[in-house]
Scaffold this motif. Sequence first.
Motif: not given
Length: 197
Positions: A157-159, A167-170, A173-181
Amino acid sequence: MQLRYSPASPFARKVVIAAHLLGLKDRIAVTTTDTVNPDAAFLAENPLGKIPALVLDDGEVLFDSRVILDYLDQLSGGRLIAGGSARFADLRLEALADGVMDAALLQIYETRFRDEAGRSPAWVARQAAKVDRALAVLEAAPPSLDAITVGPIAVACALGYLDLRFGGAWRAGHPRLVAWLDAFAARVPAFEATRPA
């Protein structure tokens, strides 16, 4: 039960996702609530004027997403809050994600509710730094998805809120977190179903 809610609230989204996962969504009527211009009935239910707030069948009102999640979890037999030695790691993860949501909301409120002359770039930068530090921790060790508990729900929910408001700027720099989401969304259809328009 009645859930006082706003589609853009990441805290309310946590509760709705939990209700889906616990099989309780049909027992909860969701009512969109304006917290900027709240009605008297809502302020009587929740003197803080915050969402989410859950009005129980007996009229008692629970507020704060953590309290509501704990209630729903107990109502359904305890499936979303980890037990034993994993409990405090799960609650700590939820607190980290809630802190991201708080800091992101404060950045939005600074521009939404203060005129330009009264805004504090230093305050906004301080809140953004909190988000950045938390994302670095999560990127280094994305949460386990072995069990979908309050910690991973809160992180998702935070992501999702960062996607909505920044706008998804995060993501850059966070490819592992993108894959996690992406993996979380695939496992939890309620995440996409609760995406704010």
